[in-house]
Design a protein around this motif. Sequence first.
Motif, PDB file in Angstrom:
ATOM      1  N   LYS A  76       0.835  -1.197   0.000  1.00  0.00           N
ATOM      2  CA  LYS A  76       0.000   0.000   0.000  1.00  0.00           C
ATOM      3  C   LYS A  76       0.873   1.252   0.000  1.00  0.00           C
ATOM      4  CE  LYS A  76      -3.804   2.200   2.454  1.00  0.00           C
ATOM      5  NZ  LYS A  76      -4.718   2.124   3.594  1.00  0.00           N
ATOM      6  N   ALA A  77       1.931   1.250   0.801  1.00  0.00           N
ATOM      7  CA  ALA A  77       2.844   2.392   0.836  1.00  0.00           C
ATOM      8  C   ALA A  77       3.521   2.582  -0.522  1.00  0.00           C
ATOM      9  CB  ALA A  77       3.891   2.196   1.922  1.00  0.00           C
ATOM     10  N   PHE A  78       3.876   1.485  -1.179  1.00  0.00           N
ATOM     11  CA  PHE A  78       4.488   1.580  -2.502  1.00  0.00           C
ATOM     12  C   PHE A  78       3.501   2.172  -3.502  1.00  0.00           C
ATOM     13  CE2 PHE A  78       5.211  -0.178  -6.738  1.00  0.00           C
ATOM     14  CZ  PHE A  78       6.493   0.291  -6.980  1.00  0.00           C
ATOM     15  N   GLN A  84       1.745   9.235  -6.014  1.00  0.00           N
ATOM     16  CA  GLN A  84       2.230  10.608  -5.876  1.00  0.00           C
ATOM     17  C   GLN A  84       3.110  10.995  -7.053  1.00  0.00           C
ATOM     18  OE1 GLN A  84       4.198  10.527  -2.099  1.00  0.00           O
ATOM     19  NE2 GLN A  84       2.286  10.561  -0.909  1.00  0.00           N
ATOM     20  N   LEU A  85       3.971  10.069  -7.467  1.00  0.00           N
ATOM     21  CA  LEU A  85       4.824  10.349  -8.623  1.00  0.00           C
ATOM     22  C   LEU A  85       3.988  10.506  -9.889  1.00  0.00           C
ATOM     23  CD1 LEU A  85       7.853   7.990  -7.962  1.00  0.00           C
ATOM     24  CD2 LEU A  85       7.833  10.478  -7.877  1.00  0.00           C
ATOM     25  N   PHE A  86       2.948   9.690 -10.036  1.00  0.00           N
ATOM     26  CA  PHE A  86       2.069   9.800 -11.196  1.00  0.00           C
ATOM     27  C   PHE A  86       1.380  11.163 -11.218  1.00  0.00           C
ATOM     28  CE2 PHE A  86       1.401   4.963 -11.786  1.00  0.00           C
ATOM     29  CZ  PHE A  86       2.345   4.930 -12.791  1.00  0.00           C
ATOM     30  N   GLN A  87       0.929  11.639 -10.059  1.00  0.00           N
ATOM     31  CA  GLN A  87       0.245  12.931 -10.002  1.00  0.00           C
ATOM     32  C   GLN A  87       1.179  14.064 -10.388  1.00  0.00           C
ATOM     33  OE1 GLN A  87      -1.379  13.170  -6.054  1.00  0.00           O
ATOM     34  NE2 GLN A  87      -3.320  12.215  -6.655  1.00  0.00           N
ATOM     35  N   LYS A  88       2.430  13.988  -9.986  1.00  0.00           N
ATOM     36  CA  LYS A  88       3.396  15.035 -10.297  1.00  0.00           C
ATOM     37  C   LYS A  88       3.799  15.027 -11.771  1.00  0.00           C
ATOM     38  CE  LYS A  88       5.560  15.004  -5.728  1.00  0.00           C
ATOM     39  NZ  LYS A  88       6.797  14.663  -5.000  1.00  0.00           N
ATOM     40  N   MET A  92       2.831   9.400 -15.740  1.00  0.00           N
ATOM     41  CA  MET A  92       3.970   8.709 -16.331  1.00  0.00           C
ATOM     42  C   MET A  92       5.194   9.012 -15.480  1.00  0.00           C
ATOM     43  SD  MET A  92       6.960   8.790 -18.411  1.00  0.00           S
ATOM     44  CE  MET A  92       7.021  10.476 -18.865  1.00  0.00           C
ATOM     45  N   VAL A  93       5.997   7.992 -15.204  1.00  0.00           N
ATOM     46  CA  VAL A  93       7.233   8.192 -14.438  1.00  0.00           C
ATOM     47  C   VAL A  93       8.281   7.230 -14.980  1.00  0.00           C
ATOM     48  CG1 VAL A  93       6.584   6.561 -12.612  1.00  0.00           C
ATOM     49  CG2 VAL A  93       8.185   8.389 -12.097  1.00  0.00           C
ATOM     50  N   SER A  94       9.523   7.665 -14.980  1.00  0.00           N
ATOM     51  CA  SER A  94      10.588   6.774 -15.451  1.00  0.00           C
ATOM     52  C   SER A  94      10.928   5.777 -14.340  1.00  0.00           C
ATOM     53  CB  SER A  94      11.829   7.572 -15.845  1.00  0.00           C
ATOM     54  OG  SER A  94      12.444   8.115 -14.697  1.00  0.00           O
ATOM     55  N   ARG A  95      11.392   4.638 -14.760  1.00  0.00           N
ATOM     56  CA  ARG A  95      11.763   3.601 -13.800  1.00  0.00           C
ATOM     57  C   ARG A  95      12.902   4.091 -12.907  1.00  0.00           C
ATOM     58  NH1 ARG A  95      11.720  -2.601 -14.314  1.00  0.00           N
ATOM     59  NH2 ARG A  95      10.178  -2.086 -15.867  1.00  0.00           N
ATOM     60  N   ALA A  96      13.847   4.838 -13.495  1.00  0.00           N
ATOM     61  CA  ALA A  96      14.978   5.354 -12.718  1.00  0.00           C
ATOM     62  C   ALA A  96      14.501   6.315 -11.633  1.00  0.00           C
ATOM     63  CB  ALA A  96      15.969   6.045 -13.641  1.00  0.00           C
ATOM     64  N   ALA A  97      13.555   7.197 -11.973  1.00  0.00           N
ATOM     65  CA  ALA A  97      13.031   8.139 -10.976  1.00  0.00           C
ATOM     66  C   ALA A  97      12.295   7.402  -9.870  1.00  0.00           C
ATOM     67  CB  ALA A  97      12.111   9.146 -11.649  1.00  0.00           C
ATOM     68  N   LEU A  98      11.564   6.358 -10.225  1.00  0.00           N
ATOM     69  CA  LEU A  98      10.852   5.568  -9.218  1.00  0.00           C
ATOM     70  C   LEU A  98      11.838   4.861  -8.289  1.00  0.00           C
ATOM     71  CD1 LEU A  98       8.184   4.373  -8.088  1.00  0.00           C
ATOM     72  CD2 LEU A  98       8.519   2.494  -9.690  1.00  0.00           C
ATOM     73  N   LEU A  99      12.862   4.255  -8.873  1.00  0.00           N
ATOM     74  CA  LEU A  99      13.869   3.577  -8.056  1.00  0.00           C
ATOM     75  C   LEU A  99      14.547   4.552  -7.103  1.00  0.00           C
ATOM     76  CD1 LEU A  99      15.537   1.191 -10.669  1.00  0.00           C
ATOM     77  CD2 LEU A  99      14.142   0.535  -8.720  1.00  0.00           C
ATOM     78  N   GLN A 100      14.894   5.723  -7.609  1.00  0.00           N
ATOM     79  CA  GLN A 100      15.540   6.725  -6.760  1.00  0.00           C
ATOM     80  C   GLN A 100      14.605   7.167  -5.640  1.00  0.00           C
ATOM     81  OE1 GLN A 100      16.708  10.287  -8.772  1.00  0.00           O
ATOM     82  NE2 GLN A 100      17.801  11.099  -7.003  1.00  0.00           N
ATOM     83  N   HIS A 101      13.355   7.422  -5.985  1.00  0.00           N
ATOM     84  CA  HIS A 101      12.380   7.887  -4.991  1.00  0.00           C
ATOM     85  C   HIS A 101      12.129   6.827  -3.913  1.00  0.00           C
ATOM     86  CE1 HIS A 101       8.896   9.972  -3.345  1.00  0.00           C
ATOM     87  NE2 HIS A 101       8.223   8.831  -3.431  1.00  0.00           N
TER      88      HIS A 101
END
Length: 138
Positions: A76-78, A84-88, A92-101
């Motif tokens: 759920k936290a993930f 949140q990343l999708f809203q910003k 769409m979000v890159s895999r690298a940005a998701l991993l970093q976040h």
Amino acid sequence: KYKKADKNCSKDDSVQRPALKSRARVPLKQVFENDMRDAKKFVKQVVGTVNKPPSSPAIVDNQKIAISTEEESRQKAFRQSLGQLFQKNDDMVSRAALLQHCTTSDSISFTKNQIEGYLNALCSQGRIMISDGDIYKI
């Protein structure tokens, strides 16, 4: 070289073709079921089994419940972090940005394997699509 066909051409002059072997007719339902069985077998070979049996069946039921609720809260936290990343980023979000976040987050950090597992689960549920290193909300 070739004889031109005309009205006077008899059967003896034409090429005789062998009779086609008669095939037994198979009901359409049976053909469909056979094709589906073969397709399922192929998918299992390519993808492998998704539902693996637990490695340690001796775990007490209370421990199973504690593990499953902890895992559910992490999932759920993930999903919330991903949302949140999708809203910003306009869904769409890159895999690298998701991993970093998700690996540097102050609240809950995730390992790369956990992130990949959660992404695969969301992808199989049809909630996201992954293409060329980008993750899209569906």
